[in-house]
Design a protein around this motif. Sequence first.
Motif, PDB file in Angstrom:
ATOM      1  N   TYR A  97       0.852  -1.190   0.000  1.00  0.00           N
ATOM      2  CA  TYR A  97       0.000   0.000   0.000  1.00  0.00           C
ATOM      3  C   TYR A  97       0.888   1.240   0.000  1.00  0.00           C
ATOM      4  O   TYR A  97       1.837   1.321   0.756  1.00  0.00           O
ATOM      5  CB  TYR A  97      -0.910   0.030   1.224  1.00  0.00           C
ATOM      6  CG  TYR A  97      -1.688  -1.257   1.439  1.00  0.00           C
ATOM      7  CD1 TYR A  97      -2.773  -1.573   0.629  1.00  0.00           C
ATOM      8  CD2 TYR A  97      -1.314  -2.155   2.436  1.00  0.00           C
ATOM      9  CE1 TYR A  97      -3.480  -2.757   0.815  1.00  0.00           C
ATOM     10  CE2 TYR A  97      -2.012  -3.349   2.629  1.00  0.00           C
ATOM     11  CZ  TYR A  97      -3.092  -3.644   1.814  1.00  0.00           C
ATOM     12  OH  TYR A  97      -3.785  -4.812   1.993  1.00  0.00           O
ATOM     13  N   ILE A  98       0.561   2.205  -0.840  1.00  0.00           N
ATOM     14  CA  ILE A  98       1.294   3.465  -0.841  1.00  0.00           C
ATOM     15  C   ILE A  98       0.344   4.640  -0.658  1.00  0.00           C
ATOM     16  O   ILE A  98       0.683   5.638  -0.047  1.00  0.00           O
ATOM     17  CB  ILE A  98       2.109   3.626  -2.149  1.00  0.00           C
ATOM     18  CG1 ILE A  98       3.043   4.834  -2.070  1.00  0.00           C
ATOM     19  CG2 ILE A  98       1.215   3.717  -3.352  1.00  0.00           C
ATOM     20  CD1 ILE A  98       4.163   4.700  -1.094  1.00  0.00           C
ATOM     21  N   LEU A  99      -0.870   4.507  -1.181  1.00  0.00           N
ATOM     22  CA  LEU A  99      -1.849   5.581  -1.023  1.00  0.00           C
ATOM     23  C   LEU A  99      -2.514   5.460   0.340  1.00  0.00           C
ATOM     24  O   LEU A  99      -2.973   4.385   0.736  1.00  0.00           O
ATOM     25  CB  LEU A  99      -2.905   5.507  -2.131  1.00  0.00           C
ATOM     26  CG  LEU A  99      -2.381   5.555  -3.568  1.00  0.00           C
ATOM     27  CD1 LEU A  99      -3.543   5.482  -4.548  1.00  0.00           C
ATOM     28  CD2 LEU A  99      -1.567   6.810  -3.800  1.00  0.00           C
ATOM     29  N   ASP A 100      -2.588   6.565   1.063  1.00  0.00           N
ATOM     30  CA  ASP A 100      -3.158   6.531   2.409  1.00  0.00           C
ATOM     31  C   ASP A 100      -4.587   6.007   2.410  1.00  0.00           C
ATOM     32  O   ASP A 100      -5.001   5.296   3.330  1.00  0.00           O
ATOM     33  CB  ASP A 100      -3.117   7.940   3.021  1.00  0.00           C
ATOM     34  CG  ASP A 100      -1.700   8.398   3.278  1.00  0.00           C
ATOM     35  OD1 ASP A 100      -0.832   7.541   3.485  1.00  0.00           O
ATOM     36  OD2 ASP A 100      -1.462   9.619   3.250  1.00  0.00           O
ATOM     37  N   LYS A 101      -5.343   6.355   1.364  1.00  0.00           N
ATOM     38  CA  LYS A 101      -6.743   5.945   1.328  1.00  0.00           C
ATOM     39  C   LYS A 101      -6.891   4.433   1.143  1.00  0.00           C
ATOM     40  O   LYS A 101      -7.950   3.860   1.409  1.00  0.00           O
ATOM     41  CB  LYS A 101      -7.477   6.674   0.206  1.00  0.00           C
ATOM     42  CG  LYS A 101      -6.945   6.398  -1.186  1.00  0.00           C
ATOM     43  CD  LYS A 101      -7.663   7.241  -2.222  1.00  0.00           C
ATOM     44  CE  LYS A 101      -7.125   7.011  -3.635  1.00  0.00           C
ATOM     45  NZ  LYS A 101      -7.791   7.865  -4.632  1.00  0.00           N
ATOM     46  N   GLU A 102      -5.821   3.769   0.685  1.00  0.00           N
ATOM     47  CA  GLU A 102      -5.854   2.318   0.494  1.00  0.00           C
ATOM     48  C   GLU A 102      -5.391   1.554   1.726  1.00  0.00           C
ATOM     49  O   GLU A 102      -5.613   0.346   1.833  1.00  0.00           O
ATOM     50  CB  GLU A 102      -4.955   1.922  -0.680  1.00  0.00           C
ATOM     51  CG  GLU A 102      -5.389   2.452  -2.026  1.00  0.00           C
ATOM     52  CD  GLU A 102      -4.425   2.057  -3.131  1.00  0.00           C
ATOM     53  OE1 GLU A 102      -3.333   1.547  -2.801  1.00  0.00           O
ATOM     54  OE2 GLU A 102      -4.754   2.253  -4.300  1.00  0.00           O
ATOM     55  N   LEU A 103      -4.721   2.216   2.636  1.00  0.00           N
ATOM     56  CA  LEU A 103      -4.086   1.540   3.761  1.00  0.00           C
ATOM     57  C   LEU A 103      -5.133   1.060   4.771  1.00  0.00           C
ATOM     58  O   LEU A 103      -5.800   1.867   5.427  1.00  0.00           O
ATOM     59  CB  LEU A 103      -3.114   2.500   4.451  1.00  0.00           C
ATOM     60  CG  LEU A 103      -2.249   1.914   5.565  1.00  0.00           C
ATOM     61  CD1 LEU A 103      -1.311   0.860   5.002  1.00  0.00           C
ATOM     62  CD2 LEU A 103      -1.471   3.013   6.263  1.00  0.00           C
ATOM     63  N   PRO A 104      -5.311  -0.259   4.916  1.00  0.00           N
ATOM     64  CA  PRO A 104      -6.281  -0.759   5.895  1.00  0.00           C
ATOM     65  C   PRO A 104      -5.766  -0.608   7.326  1.00  0.00           C
ATOM     66  O   PRO A 104      -4.552  -0.680   7.560  1.00  0.00           O
ATOM     67  CB  PRO A 104      -6.433  -2.225   5.506  1.00  0.00           C
ATOM     68  CG  PRO A 104      -5.160  -2.582   4.822  1.00  0.00           C
ATOM     69  CD  PRO A 104      -4.679  -1.335   4.133  1.00  0.00           C
ATOM     70  N   LYS A 105      -6.659  -0.410   8.244  1.00  0.00           N
ATOM     71  CA  LYS A 105      -6.258  -0.267   9.640  1.00  0.00           C
ATOM     72  C   LYS A 105      -5.641  -1.553  10.183  1.00  0.00           C
ATOM     73  O   LYS A 105      -4.884  -1.515  11.161  1.00  0.00           O
ATOM     74  CB  LYS A 105      -7.465   0.128  10.488  1.00  0.00           C
ATOM     75  CG  LYS A 105      -7.994   1.523  10.187  1.00  0.00           C
ATOM     76  CD  LYS A 105      -9.164   1.877  11.094  1.00  0.00           C
ATOM     77  CE  LYS A 105      -9.672   3.290  10.799  1.00  0.00           C
ATOM     78  NZ  LYS A 105     -10.831   3.662  11.645  1.00  0.00           N
ATOM     79  N   SER A 106      -5.936  -2.656   9.541  1.00  0.00           N
ATOM     80  CA  SER A 106      -5.413  -3.938  10.011  1.00  0.00           C
ATOM     81  C   SER A 106      -3.971  -4.177   9.583  1.00  0.00           C
ATOM     82  O   SER A 106      -3.341  -5.143  10.025  1.00  0.00           O
ATOM     83  CB  SER A 106      -6.299  -5.078   9.489  1.00  0.00           C
ATOM     84  OG  SER A 106      -6.349  -5.052   8.069  1.00  0.00           O
ATOM     85  N   PHE A 107      -3.438  -3.312   8.702  1.00  0.00           N
ATOM     86  CA  PHE A 107      -2.039  -3.444   8.277  1.00  0.00           C
ATOM     87  C   PHE A 107      -1.178  -2.633   9.224  1.00  0.00           C
ATOM     88  O   PHE A 107      -1.210  -1.400   9.217  1.00  0.00           O
ATOM     89  CB  PHE A 107      -1.889  -2.950   6.839  1.00  0.00           C
ATOM     90  CG  PHE A 107      -0.509  -3.134   6.266  1.00  0.00           C
ATOM     91  CD1 PHE A 107      -0.070  -4.378   5.842  1.00  0.00           C
ATOM     92  CD2 PHE A 107       0.366  -2.066   6.172  1.00  0.00           C
ATOM     93  CE1 PHE A 107       1.198  -4.555   5.321  1.00  0.00           C
ATOM     94  CE2 PHE A 107       1.649  -2.223   5.646  1.00  0.00           C
ATOM     95  CZ  PHE A 107       2.059  -3.474   5.229  1.00  0.00           C
TER      96      PHE A 107
END
Length: 453
Positions: A97-107
């Motif tokens: 993930y590089i885009l903040d909007k794609e980053l899941p909280k579980s990562f």
Amino acid sequence: MPNTKANPKVVASIKQTMLSQSFNAVQTSNFYIQEDVFPVRQSLPVPRQKVVARKPTIMVFVDDAPLYNWAHPCRYVLHDAETGEVYDEVPAQFPPYILDKELPKSFVAFHTPVVLADPKFYPIQYRPIWRFWATGKRYAILFSGMSNNRHTNDLEFAYRMLINVYGFTAANITVLNYDGTLNYSGNPQPVTAWPGDGSAYTMPVNGAGSKAKFLSAINALKTKLKPEDMLFIHTNNHGGHNGTESDLCCYPNWDSLGVKEFTDKLAELPRYRCLMVMMEQCHSGGFNSAVISKSTADNTSIGSACTELKNSIGGAHFDPFARDWIAAMMGNDPYGNALSYNPDSSGNGQVSAKEAFDYANAIHDPYDTPVFSFKNGGKSCWLGKNTFGLKTYYAIQENIFKFWPEPDPLKAIERVRRIEPQVAEINTNLEAEIARLQEKAGNQMLELVRSVK
């Protein structure tokens, strides 16, 4: 995307096992885990690769070179979600993930021994270096695709250099960054101030850091460039290599612009005086030879942060190679510190492409492997000529500042041109007098030494 939370006991066991069995990597790599279960046949978020879960899967991501820009070595370690056992390890070049909007909280990160150190801040004291001028028009393209904070900061540093030092016309500078704004992926958020001096960003962003926008910006110059003009291109953010050629990462989703497509577009430009390229991204050296061979400029140079198969290093707020190259042109680093030495090795009052590269190369981070290429007079290309750089002006420069502390550049140049013959005559006489005095002093020293018994 996964829709089932992983068993906390299995997650804890995976973390412990990964760290206990990683040995050397535990000191040099950063570890992340996605605390979800990817179902069987679900595609995993591995950029530029097709990786499918063969079992219910918990994914661990290991960044094996955290200080580098992407692409660089990393791994996706796939664990059986029921037993926690490793069933596959996928070598890769890009993070999930590089885009903040794609980053899941579980990562989440669970072991990050490698961090970028914050440098000290110093206020920048800008002296109005209005004395630079140029023949023809000057154009610039500043590009960063999958930007992090440091990449956007590099663009801002370059923009301030072009505007504040060399007097580029803002309308002739195209800034392409991330999603078409000052945004970037990661912290600090919100995006408010440039870390160099804590002031607001000054560069207008003209479009997204996409392949289409970059090629369009070059295309727009077809009807603008004239034989006396120059073009400066700076590329930043991340780069990859597909086994055949280097590429430049573009927004969104790690889209790539390869060497051939980029240089084929450069080859469509009309003849012009000078092309100066500076590339920061990983694998950037792979662009050098093609830029040289396909450039339509009379004089061409390209300085890259690393050789074709190597990575470039990053920093907390700036990328070292880009920072140092721009600083050589700027006259100070982004924090206002003095340079390690004067990059104007020729003493002609203007820092050339080769001199800026030599400065960045002389102090480069050990991780980087800078490489420079040029054709014709490309190594001597400059962003601007210093009206007072030539030795015929040194005796009057301070007097100029007394009478015209904030002059209009064109008026100042015109005034200096009017008195240039007289200044040259004064300088010639002065040099002759200095030579006479040096000879006299030398003879006196010789007689003094001879007199010692």
